[in-house]
Design a protein around this motif. Structure first.
Motif, PDB file in Angstrom:
ATOM      1  N   ILE A 282      -3.114  -4.616  17.260  1.00  0.00           N
ATOM      2  CA  ILE A 282      -4.287  -4.742  16.379  1.00  0.00           C
ATOM      3  C   ILE A 282      -4.677  -3.374  15.812  1.00  0.00           C
ATOM      4  O   ILE A 282      -4.934  -3.232  14.604  1.00  0.00           O
ATOM      5  CB  ILE A 282      -5.461  -5.390  17.142  1.00  0.00           C
ATOM      6  CG1 ILE A 282      -5.157  -6.873  17.398  1.00  0.00           C
ATOM      7  CG2 ILE A 282      -6.772  -5.231  16.362  1.00  0.00           C
ATOM      8  CD1 ILE A 282      -6.182  -7.567  18.267  1.00  0.00           C
ATOM      9  N   LYS A 283      -4.685  -2.373  16.673  1.00  0.00           N
ATOM     10  CA  LYS A 283      -5.022  -1.014  16.221  1.00  0.00           C
ATOM     11  C   LYS A 283      -4.011  -0.526  15.185  1.00  0.00           C
ATOM     12  O   LYS A 283      -4.389   0.046  14.152  1.00  0.00           O
ATOM     13  CB  LYS A 283      -5.052  -0.066  17.419  1.00  0.00           C
ATOM     14  CG  LYS A 283      -5.398   1.378  17.066  1.00  0.00           C
ATOM     15  CD  LYS A 283      -5.395   2.256  18.314  1.00  0.00           C
ATOM     16  CE  LYS A 283      -5.680   3.711  17.962  1.00  0.00           C
ATOM     17  NZ  LYS A 283      -5.627   4.586  19.170  1.00  0.00           N
ATOM     18  N   TYR A 284      -2.730  -0.771  15.449  1.00  0.00           N
ATOM     19  CA  TYR A 284      -1.679  -0.352  14.519  1.00  0.00           C
ATOM     20  C   TYR A 284      -1.837  -1.047  13.168  1.00  0.00           C
ATOM     21  O   TYR A 284      -1.740  -0.399  12.103  1.00  0.00           O
ATOM     22  CB  TYR A 284      -0.310  -0.659  15.122  1.00  0.00           C
ATOM     23  CG  TYR A 284       0.830  -0.507  14.156  1.00  0.00           C
ATOM     24  CD1 TYR A 284       1.337   0.756  13.820  1.00  0.00           C
ATOM     25  CD2 TYR A 284       1.414  -1.618  13.544  1.00  0.00           C
ATOM     26  CE1 TYR A 284       2.369   0.898  12.905  1.00  0.00           C
ATOM     27  CE2 TYR A 284       2.455  -1.487  12.633  1.00  0.00           C
ATOM     28  CZ  TYR A 284       2.928  -0.226  12.325  1.00  0.00           C
ATOM     29  OH  TYR A 284       3.951  -0.082  11.413  1.00  0.00           O
ATOM     30  N   LEU A 285      -2.085  -2.354  13.178  1.00  0.00           N
ATOM     31  CA  LEU A 285      -2.216  -3.092  11.919  1.00  0.00           C
ATOM     32  C   LEU A 285      -3.451  -2.656  11.129  1.00  0.00           C
ATOM     33  O   LEU A 285      -3.417  -2.587   9.892  1.00  0.00           O
ATOM     34  CB  LEU A 285      -2.265  -4.590  12.205  1.00  0.00           C
ATOM     35  CG  LEU A 285      -0.955  -5.200  12.741  1.00  0.00           C
ATOM     36  CD1 LEU A 285      -1.159  -6.680  13.077  1.00  0.00           C
ATOM     37  CD2 LEU A 285       0.172  -5.040  11.727  1.00  0.00           C
ATOM     38  N   GLN A 286      -4.529  -2.338  11.829  1.00  0.00           N
ATOM     39  CA  GLN A 286      -5.733  -1.841  11.140  1.00  0.00           C
ATOM     40  C   GLN A 286      -5.476  -0.486  10.503  1.00  0.00           C
ATOM     41  O   GLN A 286      -5.875  -0.237   9.352  1.00  0.00           O
ATOM     42  CB  GLN A 286      -6.899  -1.759  12.126  1.00  0.00           C
ATOM     43  CG  GLN A 286      -7.474  -3.118  12.508  1.00  0.00           C
ATOM     44  CD  GLN A 286      -8.587  -3.023  13.542  1.00  0.00           C
ATOM     45  OE1 GLN A 286      -8.584  -2.137  14.386  1.00  0.00           O
ATOM     46  NE2 GLN A 286      -9.528  -3.951  13.477  1.00  0.00           N
ATOM     47  N   GLU A 287      -4.806   0.390  11.238  1.00  0.00           N
ATOM     48  CA  GLU A 287      -4.480   1.710  10.688  1.00  0.00           C
ATOM     49  C   GLU A 287      -3.534   1.582   9.500  1.00  0.00           C
ATOM     50  O   GLU A 287      -3.673   2.312   8.515  1.00  0.00           O
ATOM     51  CB  GLU A 287      -3.856   2.581  11.776  1.00  0.00           C
ATOM     52  CG  GLU A 287      -4.839   3.003  12.861  1.00  0.00           C
ATOM     53  CD  GLU A 287      -4.167   3.755  13.995  1.00  0.00           C
ATOM     54  OE1 GLU A 287      -2.911   3.764  14.039  1.00  0.00           O
ATOM     55  OE2 GLU A 287      -4.890   4.323  14.843  1.00  0.00           O
ATOM     56  N   THR A 288      -2.584   0.672   9.597  1.00  0.00           N
ATOM     57  CA  THR A 288      -1.653   0.452   8.493  1.00  0.00           C
ATOM     58  C   THR A 288      -2.383  -0.037   7.242  1.00  0.00           C
ATOM     59  O   THR A 288      -2.097   0.404   6.124  1.00  0.00           O
ATOM     60  CB  THR A 288      -0.573  -0.569   8.899  1.00  0.00           C
ATOM     61  OG1 THR A 288       0.136  -0.074  10.036  1.00  0.00           O
ATOM     62  CG2 THR A 288       0.407  -0.816   7.772  1.00  0.00           C
ATOM     63  N   GLU A 289      -3.328  -0.938   7.432  1.00  0.00           N
ATOM     64  CA  GLU A 289      -4.100  -1.444   6.292  1.00  0.00           C
ATOM     65  C   GLU A 289      -4.970  -0.337   5.686  1.00  0.00           C
ATOM     66  O   GLU A 289      -5.087  -0.225   4.453  1.00  0.00           O
ATOM     67  CB  GLU A 289      -4.977  -2.612   6.743  1.00  0.00           C
ATOM     68  CG  GLU A 289      -5.869  -3.214   5.666  1.00  0.00           C
ATOM     69  CD  GLU A 289      -5.112  -3.811   4.490  1.00  0.00           C
ATOM     70  OE1 GLU A 289      -5.756  -4.158   3.480  1.00  0.00           O
ATOM     71  OE2 GLU A 289      -3.874  -3.943   4.576  1.00  0.00           O
ATOM     72  N   ALA A 290      -5.551   0.513   6.525  1.00  0.00           N
ATOM     73  CA  ALA A 290      -6.350   1.630   6.017  1.00  0.00           C
ATOM     74  C   ALA A 290      -5.474   2.593   5.226  1.00  0.00           C
ATOM     75  O   ALA A 290      -5.887   3.091   4.162  1.00  0.00           O
ATOM     76  CB  ALA A 290      -7.029   2.365   7.177  1.00  0.00           C
ATOM     77  N   GLN A 291      -4.280   2.847   5.711  1.00  0.00           N
ATOM     78  CA  GLN A 291      -3.355   3.714   4.980  1.00  0.00           C
ATOM     79  C   GLN A 291      -2.995   3.105   3.631  1.00  0.00           C
ATOM     80  O   GLN A 291      -2.910   3.808   2.622  1.00  0.00           O
ATOM     81  CB  GLN A 291      -2.096   3.947   5.813  1.00  0.00           C
ATOM     82  CG  GLN A 291      -2.319   4.837   7.025  1.00  0.00           C
ATOM     83  CD  GLN A 291      -1.098   4.901   7.929  1.00  0.00           C
ATOM     84  OE1 GLN A 291      -0.075   4.272   7.658  1.00  0.00           O
ATOM     85  NE2 GLN A 291      -1.205   5.632   9.019  1.00  0.00           N
ATOM     86  N   ARG A 292      -2.777   1.785   3.611  1.00  0.00           N
ATOM     87  CA  ARG A 292      -2.427   1.118   2.348  1.00  0.00           C
ATOM     88  C   ARG A 292      -3.565   1.251   1.323  1.00  0.00           C
ATOM     89  O   ARG A 292      -3.330   1.572   0.154  1.00  0.00           O
ATOM     90  CB  ARG A 292      -2.126  -0.358   2.604  1.00  0.00           C
ATOM     91  CG  ARG A 292      -1.634  -1.122   1.369  1.00  0.00           C
ATOM     92  CD  ARG A 292      -1.515  -2.607   1.636  1.00  0.00           C
ATOM     93  NE  ARG A 292      -2.807  -3.226   1.850  1.00  0.00           N
ATOM     94  CZ  ARG A 292      -3.638  -3.580   0.846  1.00  0.00           C
ATOM     95  NH1 ARG A 292      -3.299  -3.342  -0.411  1.00  0.00           N
ATOM     96  NH2 ARG A 292      -4.793  -4.152   1.117  1.00  0.00           N
ATOM     97  N   LEU A 293      -4.785   1.036   1.776  1.00  0.00           N
ATOM     98  CA  LEU A 293      -5.932   1.152   0.867  1.00  0.00           C
ATOM     99  C   LEU A 293      -6.115   2.599   0.413  1.00  0.00           C
ATOM    100  O   LEU A 293      -6.472   2.851  -0.746  1.00  0.00           O
ATOM    101  CB  LEU A 293      -7.193   0.648   1.570  1.00  0.00           C
ATOM    102  CG  LEU A 293      -7.239  -0.868   1.843  1.00  0.00           C
ATOM    103  CD1 LEU A 293      -8.411  -1.209   2.749  1.00  0.00           C
ATOM    104  CD2 LEU A 293      -7.319  -1.646   0.534  1.00  0.00           C
ATOM    105  N   GLY A 294      -5.868   3.554   1.332  1.00  0.00           N
ATOM    106  CA  GLY A 294      -5.966   4.960   0.951  1.00  0.00           C
ATOM    107  C   GLY A 294      -4.944   5.329  -0.104  1.00  0.00           C
ATOM    108  O   GLY A 294      -5.244   6.076  -1.053  1.00  0.00           O
ATOM    109  N   LEU A 295      -3.733   4.822   0.039  1.00  0.00           N
ATOM    110  CA  LEU A 295      -2.687   5.092  -0.959  1.00  0.00           C
ATOM    111  C   LEU A 295      -3.022   4.454  -2.299  1.00  0.00           C
ATOM    112  O   LEU A 295      -2.747   5.036  -3.352  1.00  0.00           O
ATOM    113  CB  LEU A 295      -1.342   4.576  -0.444  1.00  0.00           C
ATOM    114  CG  LEU A 295      -0.720   5.369   0.713  1.00  0.00           C
ATOM    115  CD1 LEU A 295       0.514   4.648   1.245  1.00  0.00           C
ATOM    116  CD2 LEU A 295      -0.341   6.779   0.256  1.00  0.00           C
ATOM    117  N   GLU A 296      -3.610   3.270  -2.270  1.00  0.00           N
ATOM    118  CA  GLU A 296      -4.014   2.622  -3.525  1.00  0.00           C
ATOM    119  C   GLU A 296      -5.077   3.448  -4.245  1.00  0.00           C
ATOM    120  O   GLU A 296      -5.035   3.603  -5.476  1.00  0.00           O
ATOM    121  CB  GLU A 296      -4.541   1.214  -3.242  1.00  0.00           C
ATOM    122  CG  GLU A 296      -3.459   0.204  -2.916  1.00  0.00           C
ATOM    123  CD  GLU A 296      -4.009  -1.198  -2.781  1.00  0.00           C
ATOM    124  OE1 GLU A 296      -5.261  -1.361  -2.903  1.00  0.00           O
ATOM    125  OE2 GLU A 296      -3.217  -2.131  -2.581  1.00  0.00           O
TER     126      GLU A 296
END
Length: 508
Positions: free
Chosen positions: A299-313
């Motif tokens: 869960i922590k990994y998937l949340q961090e991955t989603e935050a990274q995706r939004l940051g890149l966008e």
């Protein structure tokens, strides 16, 4: 210079220390009177395709120079480039010992492999369980696991150590009996094309030139060039994003942290247990614990991955609104000669484009790539062929035996059908399962089991691994398109590489 393809051979070829250092009283290398060979940190790496420009990028008229690169990036680039300096020194020794081995095998009228078997394998005493236990007891504080779990690994380590010692003695003996002359102090890269003909050493009057060294190191040099480019480009991207974020925050009259909270943190949706379970199921082969134990980390990994995706966008939106110019480019991939004889092949032998895939049957990315390759082969027909080489990774416990099994199936003309079963069952590749797949395809089980149990095709797999290492392969899948390593293994990336190869002039 002919490439030799056995792991023990590499062991012997690397047994002598860097040129000019002594390997003991028996290793008497004859060096010319005006040159002593010893490595030096002042030698040029020869890794840059062009001098690094003063200005690396311009953002909205503001220059970012090479001096703006972080000390960490500059240190990591320098460390990567130092690998090439050291590798040139080792490569000269490797090629000297290669010629010596070939010469000795010819004198004895046997193959190089037979020479190694006689001098190393036959003479290396097999470690006993008692010796393994003694090693374990003496090193217990540095070993993870009980003796029973690591015994085989310790025995392998002790066996390799004994073979290395014998390899060193063989290499030293061959050098002492030969006329070896090292003609350079430093194994430096050629400053201009004509310097590729410079002779670095002779072995019984056989020349080793700068071209021999550079051609052998071409994959490593490219890997270092690519690594340097990616490190610099990432540093530039981070600096540009920081400047753009600060500018956007100033425009909105908020802090940068507040901007990121509103555009990224507040938009990250909570990860559900169902999403975590799906991720676990898709990656179960690489996760060593049950879902209940891994759930929170997933869960922590998937949340961090989603935050990274939004940051890149967010960064991408800001970059699109800015004027950005880059003055560094990725290095061009060299053309690497990779043997394709006696390998699994699909497509026309006369195809204009050859894809060589180094694969691992336990690698999830390799499994996912198969549908991409099949689609491309279907689209291009006789213009493209696929050749497969094995590259089982150490971290995949069943990959090497699976590669042997695929070769055993190929001996019965069922390679592609068997490989498809392996990729479809990547979490079930133990020995009994490998044999069951042979039955499923109607193979002669007696022949198949005999080959698999006896390691009939193990040398084929090792040959592929060594050829892959020489070609600069370090992960799977790695795909070469007419000898050039493909930067992407996506359908779009491989298609672009194929189109470029079809339009390129024929190789001389």
């Amino acid at each position: 210079m002919r490439k030799l393809k056995y792991q023990l051979l590499v062991m012997v070829m690397l047994a002598i220390p860097t040129a000019g250092q002594t390997a003991g009283p028996a290793a008497t290398t004859k060096t010319s009177s005006n040159a002593t060979a010893s490595p030096t940190s002042t030698v040029d790496c020869g890794c840059e395709t062009a001098p690094l420009p003063e200005v690396l990028a311009v953002l909205n008229g503001v220059k970012i120079t090479k001096h703006d690169l972080s000390p960490d990036t500059q240190a990591r680039v320098a460390k990567a480039q130092e690998q090439v300096v050291e590798a040139r020194q080792r490569e000269l020794d490797l090629q000297i010992n290669s010629l010596l081995l070939e010469s000795e095998a010819k004198r004895l009228n046997i193959s190089t492999q037979k020479l190694l078997e006689n001098e190393i394998i036959a003479k290396a005493q097999e470690p006993t369980e008692a010796e393994a236990q003694k090693f374990y007891d003496e090193n217990k504080t540095r070993i993870s696991g009980e003796f029973a779990a690591v015994k085989n690994d310790i025995i392998t380590y002790l066996r390799d150590a004994r073979q290395r010692e014998l390899a060193g003695k063989l290499a030293a003996r061959l050098r002492a009996a030969a006329n070896v002359q090292i003609l350079v102090k430093d194994v430096a890269p050629p400053a201009r094309p004509a310097e590729r003909e410079r002779v670095f050493a002779t072995v019984n009057n056989q020349r080793i030139t700068s071209a021999d060294i550079e051609d052998s190191l071409a994959p490593l040099i490219f890997n270092v060039q690519e690594q340097a480019y990616l490190l610099r480009k990432r540093d530039l991207d981070l600096k540009i994003n920081d400047i753009l974020l600060a500018g956007e925050a100033q425009k909105r009259k908020v802090t940068t942290r507040a901007l990121l909270e509103s555009e990224v943190d507040t938009k990250v949706q909570p990860i559900t247990e169902a999403q975590a379970q799906t991720f676990y199921n898709e990656n179960k082969a690489r996760i060593s614990v049950e879902f209940a134990q891994a759930k929170e980390e997933i869960i922590k990994y998937l949340q961090e991955t989603e935050a990274q995706r939004l940051g890149l966008e967010l960064a991408k939106r800001l970059q699109l609104a800015a004027a950005i110019q880059f003055f560094i480019n990725p290095p061009p991939a060299p053309v690497i000669k990779i043997a394709t004889d006696n390998q699994p092949m699909k497509g026309s032998p006369s195809a204009a484009v050859t894809l060589v895939e180094f694969t691992d049957f336990q690698c999830p990315a390799c499994g996912q790539t198969q549908s991409v390759l099949e689609k491309l082969l279907g689209e291009y027909g006789d213009r493209v062929r696929l050749v497969v080489r094995d590259f089982p990774l150490n971290e995949h416990a069943h990959a090497f035996k699976a590669a042997e099994a695929a070769e055993a199936a190929r001996a019965q003309n069922k390679y592609w059908e068997y490989a498809a079963l392996l990729f479809a069952n990547q979490a079930a590749l133990e020995l009994g399962q490998l044999k069951e797949y042979a039955s499923r395809l109607g193979l002669d089980r007696t022949k198949f089991d005999t080959a698999l149990d006896g390691g009939t095709f193990a040398d084929n797999v090792r040959r592929d691994q060594l050829d892959g290492e020489r070609a600069g392969v370090f992960s799977t899948p790695t795909i070469f398109v007419n000898g050039r390593r493909a930067g992407e293994r996506t359908y779009e990336g491989l298609k672009a590489a194929i189109e470029a190869a079809l339009k390129a002039p024929p190789a001389p």
